[in-house]
Design a protein around this motif. Sequence first.
Motif, PDB file in Angstrom:
ATOM      1  N   SER A 142     -97.633  37.978   6.371  1.00 14.88           N
ATOM      2  CA  SER A 142     -96.335  37.944   7.048  1.00 14.88           C
ATOM      3  C   SER A 142     -95.232  38.046   6.006  1.00 14.88           C
ATOM      4  O   SER A 142     -95.450  37.828   4.817  1.00 14.88           O
ATOM      5  N   LYS A 143     -94.046  38.342   6.525  1.00 18.95           N
ATOM      6  CA  LYS A 143     -92.898  38.494   5.641  1.00 18.95           C
ATOM      7  C   LYS A 143     -92.642  37.214   4.843  1.00 18.95           C
ATOM      8  O   LYS A 143     -92.442  37.268   3.628  1.00 18.95           O
ATOM      9  N   SER A 144     -92.700  36.055   5.537  1.00 17.09           N
ATOM     10  CA  SER A 144     -92.378  34.814   4.822  1.00 17.09           C
ATOM     11  C   SER A 144     -93.438  34.501   3.773  1.00 17.09           C
ATOM     12  O   SER A 144     -93.114  34.041   2.675  1.00 17.09           O
ATOM     13  N   GLU A 145     -94.689  34.798   4.089  1.00 17.01           N
ATOM     14  CA  GLU A 145     -95.751  34.578   3.092  1.00 17.01           C
ATOM     15  C   GLU A 145     -95.517  35.452   1.865  1.00 17.01           C
ATOM     16  O   GLU A 145     -95.641  35.016   0.727  1.00 17.01           O
ATOM     17  N   ALA A 146     -95.161  36.707   2.155  1.00 14.71           N
ATOM     18  CA  ALA A 146     -94.955  37.655   1.055  1.00 14.71           C
ATOM     19  C   ALA A 146     -93.780  37.215   0.198  1.00 14.71           C
ATOM     20  O   ALA A 146     -93.857  37.216  -1.037  1.00 14.71           O
ATOM     21  N   ILE A 147     -92.682  36.828   0.845  1.00 12.17           N
ATOM     22  CA  ILE A 147     -91.512  36.393   0.073  1.00 12.17           C
ATOM     23  C   ILE A 147     -91.870  35.194  -0.782  1.00 12.17           C
ATOM     24  O   ILE A 147     -91.517  35.129  -1.967  1.00 12.17           O
ATOM     25  N   LYS A 148     -92.613  34.266  -0.200  1.00 11.02           N
ATOM     26  CA  LYS A 148     -93.003  33.075  -0.956  1.00 11.02           C
ATOM     27  C   LYS A 148     -93.832  33.477  -2.180  1.00 11.02           C
ATOM     28  O   LYS A 148     -93.621  33.008  -3.289  1.00 11.02           O
ATOM     29  N   PHE A 149     -94.753  34.422  -1.957  1.00  7.35           N
ATOM     30  CA  PHE A 149     -95.627  34.870  -3.049  1.00  7.35           C
ATOM     31  C   PHE A 149     -94.816  35.446  -4.208  1.00  7.35           C
ATOM     32  O   PHE A 149     -95.010  35.090  -5.361  1.00  7.35           O
ATOM     33  N   VAL A 159     -88.661  40.556  -3.891  1.00  5.28           N
ATOM     34  CA  VAL A 159     -88.136  39.664  -2.852  1.00  5.28           C
ATOM     35  C   VAL A 159     -86.976  40.353  -2.134  1.00  5.28           C
ATOM     36  O   VAL A 159     -86.864  40.313  -0.903  1.00  5.28           O
ATOM     37  N   GLU A 160     -86.133  41.032  -2.935  1.00  4.73           N
ATOM     38  CA  GLU A 160     -84.989  41.732  -2.346  1.00  4.73           C
ATOM     39  C   GLU A 160     -85.463  42.825  -1.380  1.00  4.73           C
ATOM     40  O   GLU A 160     -84.922  42.980  -0.289  1.00  4.73           O
ATOM     41  N   ILE A 161     -86.488  43.575  -1.807  1.00  6.39           N
ATOM     42  CA  ILE A 161     -87.013  44.629  -0.925  1.00  6.39           C
ATOM     43  C   ILE A 161     -87.544  44.013   0.364  1.00  6.39           C
ATOM     44  O   ILE A 161     -87.220  44.447   1.462  1.00  6.39           O
ATOM     45  N   LEU A 162     -88.329  42.933   0.189  1.00  6.30           N
ATOM     46  CA  LEU A 162     -88.947  42.273   1.346  1.00  6.30           C
ATOM     47  C   LEU A 162     -87.910  41.765   2.329  1.00  6.30           C
ATOM     48  O   LEU A 162     -88.067  41.887   3.542  1.00  6.30           O
ATOM     49  N   SER A 163     -86.819  41.216   1.780  1.00  5.71           N
ATOM     50  CA  SER A 163     -85.833  40.600   2.650  1.00  5.71           C
ATOM     51  C   SER A 163     -85.197  41.626   3.579  1.00  5.71           C
ATOM     52  O   SER A 163     -84.641  41.279   4.612  1.00  5.71           O
ATOM     53  N   GLU A 164     -85.307  42.899   3.221  1.00  4.67           N
ATOM     54  CA  GLU A 164     -84.685  43.931   4.055  1.00  4.67           C
ATOM     55  C   GLU A 164     -85.681  44.630   4.979  1.00  4.67           C
ATOM     56  O   GLU A 164     -85.294  45.497   5.748  1.00  4.67           O
ATOM     57  N   ILE A 165     -86.955  44.258   4.864  1.00  2.00           N
ATOM     58  CA  ILE A 165     -87.954  44.887   5.739  1.00  2.00           C
ATOM     59  C   ILE A 165     -87.951  44.192   7.104  1.00  2.00           C
ATOM     60  O   ILE A 165     -87.870  42.968   7.183  1.00  2.00           O
ATOM     61  N   ASP A 166     -88.027  45.005   8.146  1.00  2.00           N
ATOM     62  CA  ASP A 166     -88.158  44.449   9.493  1.00  2.00           C
ATOM     63  C   ASP A 166     -89.643  44.305   9.790  1.00  2.00           C
ATOM     64  O   ASP A 166     -90.344  45.301   9.963  1.00  2.00           O
ATOM     65  N   GLU A 167     -90.134  43.074   9.832  1.00  2.00           N
ATOM     66  CA  GLU A 167     -91.588  42.893   9.931  1.00  2.00           C
ATOM     67  C   GLU A 167     -92.137  43.269  11.301  1.00  2.00           C
ATOM     68  O   GLU A 167     -93.340  43.411  11.477  1.00  2.00           O
ATOM     69  N   ASN A 168     -91.230  43.450  12.244  1.00  2.00           N
ATOM     70  CA  ASN A 168     -91.713  43.857  13.563  1.00  2.00           C
ATOM     71  C   ASN A 168     -92.063  45.340  13.596  1.00  2.00           C
ATOM     72  O   ASN A 168     -92.911  45.769  14.371  1.00  2.00           O
ATOM     73  N   SER A 169     -91.357  46.112  12.754  1.00  2.00           N
ATOM     74  CA  SER A 169     -91.614  47.546  12.807  1.00  2.00           C
ATOM     75  C   SER A 169     -92.526  48.002  11.682  1.00  2.00           C
ATOM     76  O   SER A 169     -92.952  49.143  11.634  1.00  2.00           O
ATOM     77  N   GLU A 170     -92.796  47.139  10.756  1.00  2.00           N
ATOM     78  CA  GLU A 170     -93.590  47.581   9.614  1.00  2.00           C
ATOM     79  C   GLU A 170     -94.541  46.471   9.170  1.00  2.00           C
ATOM     80  O   GLU A 170     -94.157  45.309   9.069  1.00  2.00           O
ATOM     81  N   THR A 181    -101.113  41.697  -8.821  1.00  2.00           N
ATOM     82  CA  THR A 181    -100.856  41.877  -7.396  1.00  2.00           C
ATOM     83  C   THR A 181     -99.470  42.474  -7.214  1.00  2.00           C
ATOM     84  O   THR A 181     -98.517  42.068  -7.875  1.00  2.00           O
ATOM     85  N   ASP A 182     -99.377  43.460  -6.347  1.00  2.00           N
ATOM     86  CA  ASP A 182     -98.090  44.114  -6.144  1.00  2.00           C
ATOM     87  C   ASP A 182     -97.839  44.311  -4.655  1.00  2.00           C
ATOM     88  O   ASP A 182     -98.776  44.506  -3.879  1.00  2.00           O
ATOM     89  N   LEU A 183     -96.588  44.262  -4.313  1.00  2.00           N
ATOM     90  CA  LEU A 183     -96.176  44.572  -2.957  1.00  2.00           C
ATOM     91  C   LEU A 183     -96.362  46.063  -2.749  1.00  2.00           C
ATOM     92  O   LEU A 183     -95.903  46.864  -3.551  1.00  2.00           O
ATOM     93  N   CYS A 184     -97.064  46.437  -1.694  1.00  2.00           N
ATOM     94  CA  CYS A 184     -97.305  47.859  -1.522  1.00  2.00           C
ATOM     95  C   CYS A 184     -97.850  48.143  -0.144  1.00  2.00           C
ATOM     96  O   CYS A 184     -98.666  47.405   0.371  1.00  2.00           O
TER      97      CYS A 184
END
Length: 649
Positions: A142-149, A159-170, A181-184
């Motif tokens: 989830s978005k919050s898990e990812a941001i925490k990570f 974190v900045e990229i994540l904060s702008e992602i809409d987790e409902n659409s993506e 580990t990388d966000l991808c």
Amino acid sequence: MDKIKITFPDGSSKEFEKGTSAYKIAESISPRLAEEALAVEMNGIIKDLHAPLSANAIVKFLTFDDEHGKEVYWHSTSHLMAHAIQEIYPEAKFGVGPAIETGFYYDVDINSNLTEDDLKKIEGKMSELTKENNSFVRQDLSKSEAIKFFEKKGDNYKVEILSEIDENSEDISIYKEGNFTDLCRGPHLPSTGKIKYIKLLSISGSYWRGDEHNKQLQRIYGVSFPKKKMLDEYLQRLEEAKKRDHRKLGRDLELFFISQSIGSGLPVWLPRGTILRETLENYLREEQRKRGYEPVITPHIGNINLYKTSGHYPYYKDSQFPPIKLDDGKEEYLLKPMNCPHHFQIYLSKPRSYRDLPIRYAEFGTVYRYEQSGELNGLTRVRSFAVDDSHMFVRQDQLKDEVCNVIELIQVVFSQMGFKEFTTQLSFRDDNVDKYGGDVALWEKAQQEIKEAADKMNLTYYVAEGEAAFYGPKIDFMVKDALGRKWQLGTVQIDYVMPERFNLEYTGSDGQKHRPVVIHRAPFGSLERFIGVLIEHYAGEFPLWLAPVQAAVIPISQNYIDYGKSVYESLKRRNIRAEFDERNEKIGYKIRDWENHKVPYMLIVGEKEQAAQNVSVRQHKKGDLGSLSLSDFIDNIETEIKNKITTTN
RNA sequence: GCUGAAGUAGCUUAGUGGUAGAGCAGCUGAUUCGUAAUCAGCAGGUCGAGGGUUCAACUCCCUCCUUCAGCUCCA
């Protein structure tokens, strides 16, 4: 156990147990496919080879030969590079690291400035890591898990990229490979061992999110290949491209130069370059004459009010040379940054009737723009350049046909120059209201007209929103230079704004005043840029009709100078651009010299030729063609010039 | 404009604190030659500019200029 049906591109299909991974399926077809497959396309969506298949699907395995296969390969390499960087610089923070057309890059924030040596170090670390052959493991979260990570990891850009992602659409996913580990969003190669040959190419600065107000990160470019041969070929292509660089060839072939005594970005045309340029100009003049264009000439400067009226001044204040102020300070003149306002004044110089339209004014007009110092580049980005400009004043009902005619002209010109591959972009407006002038409804109409014209002329194009000029949408034609950089050459622009601002009118058949539409267009774009690209396109080996020197007459020794000179003079009398090489050098030396100057024909004359009154013909890169009577040679070469035969290499 | 790298003869380049060296191009002379480099000689440099450190600076430090690779921009 449930079965699913997998269909392959060749139409065959096979049943597998539900949940079987794409990799297992590849393995069942052939070990070689399993080895070469990098990712899989399931019903048009690209996924990891690890991904399990849970439903019937059309499946295509992607290898390095597929465009998308390459993309996955390079994308994974960029992650591997980030991994290596993290190993060497534990404090590193990561921006974005995508695959690009050729290779990949990653933007990183490291305290120290990286050097070429550091690249080697990183490259070495990467090779080490490929040996570990770690699997790329995907994890959805989830978005919050990812941001925490990523907060914990200290990766504030992620974190900045994540904060702008809409987790409902993506979906949000991370990929783990070894201890990195990388966000991808993926997909990735099955494991790092697939990455075989890596070359890190360069480092440069790049603003976070492309905004010059943001911090500048260090961008590392690289490329990778599964086979050594591919890497070698790639590096060789880079070398080849360097040899074609128009800045080097421009100097070697004495076409142009840029003198600091004159100024940065102000190219000067040498005699041989001027011949080339004038030949191109004359060619276009003739094509335009056939199509009803009328030549005009306007001054290099103009009253600043022209540009205030046109609206250019506020939009482009920073990118023009400062105004010239006259003594009383009341009058200001601008080195013209474009030709249109001048041409509008010609239109306005007398009343116009609907019968007069379309009117097509054409001028090779030199314009001056104060480009940022870091932007200047040989002939392709300069501060003074000649636009093969035309402004066409048309009635609304003539617009589409006229745009089609312009597209036709550009197609003719490009094909004459041997540009087989070019891309076409329709540059439309975006939602940023401040960027554009004029009425939105007129814009919509113009964009529609452009699209219809492009369709009618069978252009393959893509639409680029936000790339329009401030006064209207355009069609841009681009080609690639030797180094793979894309350059915009020709352009066609529809303009409903300027006619309004300059109050352009014609009297219609109804006796009422009407507003014409203006088309701005330039097939070459600018002579400077066009020739820069052309030099690289031909690698300096111009087709005969363009070659600054078409033939060199070379006597074998000083004893045949008189005969050589008579041959040379015969060529000159027939307007062939010839040089006479009477230097006291051996024949091999002179041949080598003219070969290096890429002169299409050499005429070698000695005792035999003098006796037979003929010439020995040697063609550039092809060698000795044998003897020919002088008049036959001249007839042949005249035909070749007249037909503008273009050979591409 | 920003980040980084680089600037030595027309071009390509050697030179890590002790008088700047070469190849090509140029000029002069010899040679008179058959399809990618004939031989010999000569000339050419305030080492990008300015300042500093030092007995001494192409070399170390600072500022500026220019070029290059990108970024941003591009009528």
